[in-house]
Design a protein around this motif. Structure first.
Motif, PDB file in Angstrom:
ATOM      1  N   GLY A   1      45.107  54.388  49.696  1.00 21.70           N
ATOM      2  CA  GLY A   1      44.473  55.698  49.688  1.00 21.70           C
ATOM      3  C   GLY A   1      43.907  56.014  48.321  1.00 21.70           C
ATOM      4  O   GLY A   1      44.398  55.528  47.300  1.00 21.70           O
TER       5      GLY A   1
ATOM      6  N   ARG B   1      48.696  64.676  46.576  1.00 19.27           N
ATOM      7  CA  ARG B   1      49.288  63.386  46.241  1.00 19.27           C
ATOM      8  C   ARG B   1      50.665  63.233  46.882  1.00 19.27           C
ATOM      9  O   ARG B   1      50.983  62.199  47.472  1.00 19.27           O
ATOM     10  CB  ARG B   1      49.410  63.252  44.721  1.00 19.27           C
ATOM     11  CG  ARG B   1      49.963  61.905  44.262  1.00 19.27           C
ATOM     12  CD  ARG B   1      50.233  61.922  42.777  1.00 19.27           C
ATOM     13  NE  ARG B   1      51.289  62.891  42.456  1.00 19.27           N
ATOM     14  CZ  ARG B   1      51.665  63.205  41.222  1.00 19.27           C
ATOM     15  NH1 ARG B   1      51.048  62.659  40.187  1.00 19.27           N
ATOM     16  NH2 ARG B   1      52.627  64.079  41.019  1.00 19.27           N
TER      17      ARG B   1
ATOM     18  N   ILE C   1      50.323  62.788  50.689  1.00 18.11           N
ATOM     19  CA  ILE C   1      49.864  61.452  51.077  1.00 18.11           C
ATOM     20  C   ILE C   1      50.991  60.443  50.952  1.00 18.11           C
ATOM     21  O   ILE C   1      51.223  59.621  51.847  1.00 18.11           O
ATOM     22  CB  ILE C   1      48.659  61.040  50.210  1.00 18.11           C
ATOM     23  CG1 ILE C   1      47.452  61.917  50.542  1.00 18.11           C
ATOM     24  CG2 ILE C   1      48.319  59.565  50.433  1.00 18.11           C
ATOM     25  CD1 ILE C   1      46.305  61.751  49.592  1.00 18.11           C
ATOM     26  N   LYS C   2      51.717  60.512  49.857  1.00 19.70           N
ATOM     27  CA  LYS C   2      52.829  59.580  49.673  1.00 19.70           C
ATOM     28  C   LYS C   2      53.901  59.791  50.736  1.00 19.70           C
ATOM     29  O   LYS C   2      54.551  58.848  51.178  1.00 19.70           O
ATOM     30  CB  LYS C   2      53.415  59.752  48.269  1.00 19.70           C
ATOM     31  CG  LYS C   2      52.506  59.224  47.165  1.00 19.70           C
ATOM     32  CD  LYS C   2      53.170  59.321  45.803  1.00 19.70           C
ATOM     33  CE  LYS C   2      52.289  58.708  44.720  1.00 19.70           C
ATOM     34  NZ  LYS C   2      52.935  58.804  43.382  1.00 19.70           N
TER      35      LYS C   2
ATOM     36  N   LEU D   1      48.957  54.992  47.161  1.00 19.33           N
ATOM     37  CA  LEU D   1      47.868  55.790  46.607  1.00 19.33           C
ATOM     38  C   LEU D   1      47.405  55.204  45.285  1.00 19.33           C
ATOM     39  O   LEU D   1      48.216  54.892  44.409  1.00 19.33           O
ATOM     40  CB  LEU D   1      48.333  57.233  46.405  1.00 19.33           C
ATOM     41  CG  LEU D   1      47.266  58.270  46.028  1.00 19.33           C
ATOM     42  CD1 LEU D   1      46.239  58.406  47.143  1.00 19.33           C
ATOM     43  CD2 LEU D   1      47.928  59.625  45.741  1.00 19.33           C
TER      44      LEU D   1
ATOM     45  N   TYR E   1      42.320  59.230  40.005  1.00 16.82           N
ATOM     46  CA  TYR E   1      41.524  60.019  40.939  1.00 16.82           C
ATOM     47  C   TYR E   1      40.034  59.775  40.703  1.00 16.82           C
ATOM     48  O   TYR E   1      39.604  59.469  39.594  1.00 16.82           O
ATOM     49  CB  TYR E   1      41.809  61.519  40.772  1.00 16.82           C
ATOM     50  CG  TYR E   1      43.272  61.895  40.818  1.00 16.82           C
ATOM     51  CD1 TYR E   1      44.128  61.309  41.741  1.00 16.82           C
ATOM     52  CD2 TYR E   1      43.787  62.834  39.926  1.00 16.82           C
ATOM     53  CE1 TYR E   1      45.474  61.650  41.793  1.00 16.82           C
ATOM     54  CE2 TYR E   1      45.132  63.186  39.968  1.00 16.82           C
ATOM     55  CZ  TYR E   1      45.971  62.584  40.892  1.00 16.82           C
ATOM     56  OH  TYR E   1      47.299  62.919  40.931  1.00 16.82           O
TER      57      TYR E   1
END
Length: 232
Positions: free
Chosen positions: A149, A166, A169-170, A176, A180
């Motif tokens: 990601g 963040r 998503i994790k 990830l 960024y």
């Protein structure tokens, strides 16, 4: 010299081609922007690269028509053609095939995931984008392919939303990318005349962002940069 999808390969070596599928089910995630920037980074690093544009809007192909350079080649296709395109590209000596998938198309996205060596999942740090991750992750699980990601379009002014995104998503079990991709004018401006941030050369921070993402992709796919070449 061999040809891959109609464009001459930059080198001839006995290296297995890799396929990167850039997949997001939500429009505006930055799939095409990242696809073309990574493709140019690959070419600058000495890798022959081509893009398959699955999006009916054909934004990647239109970008290529505005370019002064023939490389990287961009073709439009439907997902059912991916396996035959892969075969032709590999036989032509291509190093990296990037698939720019289409939003809101489960079957096309699944097929793009299945043929990938790595799935790149760009997302913005909004709740709507994070909600859209669930169907993508289901496709990744079905395809049984590794995924990475990347938070894209991140504000340069604040990091509050980013920190929450963040963590979210994790929590979904997605690896990830450490850095960024920020919201920078150059990402959009460079596309106008068929260039990328590397070719525009005016924003060192954007160039470093793309270079870092490219390095992460190269590492995870086991691609080798030709001796004497330096990735952007």
């Amino acid at each position: 010299m061999s040809r891959c999808l109609g464009v001459e390969a930059s080198r001839q070596v006995d290296v297995e081609m890799r396929t990167l599928s850039v997949v997001s089910q939500k429009g505006g995630s930055g799939r095409t922007t990242l696809s073309v920037n990574l493709a140019v980074a690959a070419e600058r690093a000495g890798l022959s690269c081509a893009i398959v544009d699955l999006d009916p809007q054909a934004s990647g192909w239109k970008w290529s028509q505005r370019r002064k350079s023939e490389a990287p080649e961009v073709i439009t296709a439907v997902a059912e053609q991916l396996e035959s395109i892969q075969t032709k590209a590999a036989e032509g000596g291509l190093d990296l095939l990037i698939i720019d998938s289409a939003p809101h198309a489960d079957r096309a996205a699944l097929l793009a995931c299945k043929v990938a060596d790595l799935i790149l999942i760009p997302t913005r740090a909004s709740i709507l984008d994070l909600d859209a991750l669930k169907p993508v992750l289901e496709l990744v699980e079905m395809a049984r392919r590794p995924a990475l990601g990347v938070l894209n379009g991140v504000s340069t002014q604040t990091s509050l939303d980013v920190e929450e995104a963040r963590d979210a998503i994790k929590a979904r079990g997605v690896e990830l990318h450490a850095a960024y991709i920020h919201e920078r004018v150059i990402y959009k401006r460079s596309l106008i005349d068929g260039r990328t941030v590397i070719e525009a050369g005016s924003d060192a921070k954007a160039i470093r962002e793309i270079g870092g993402l490219f390095a992460a992709v190269v590492e995870r796919m086991g691609l080798e940069i030709p001796a004497g070449e330096v990735a952007a």
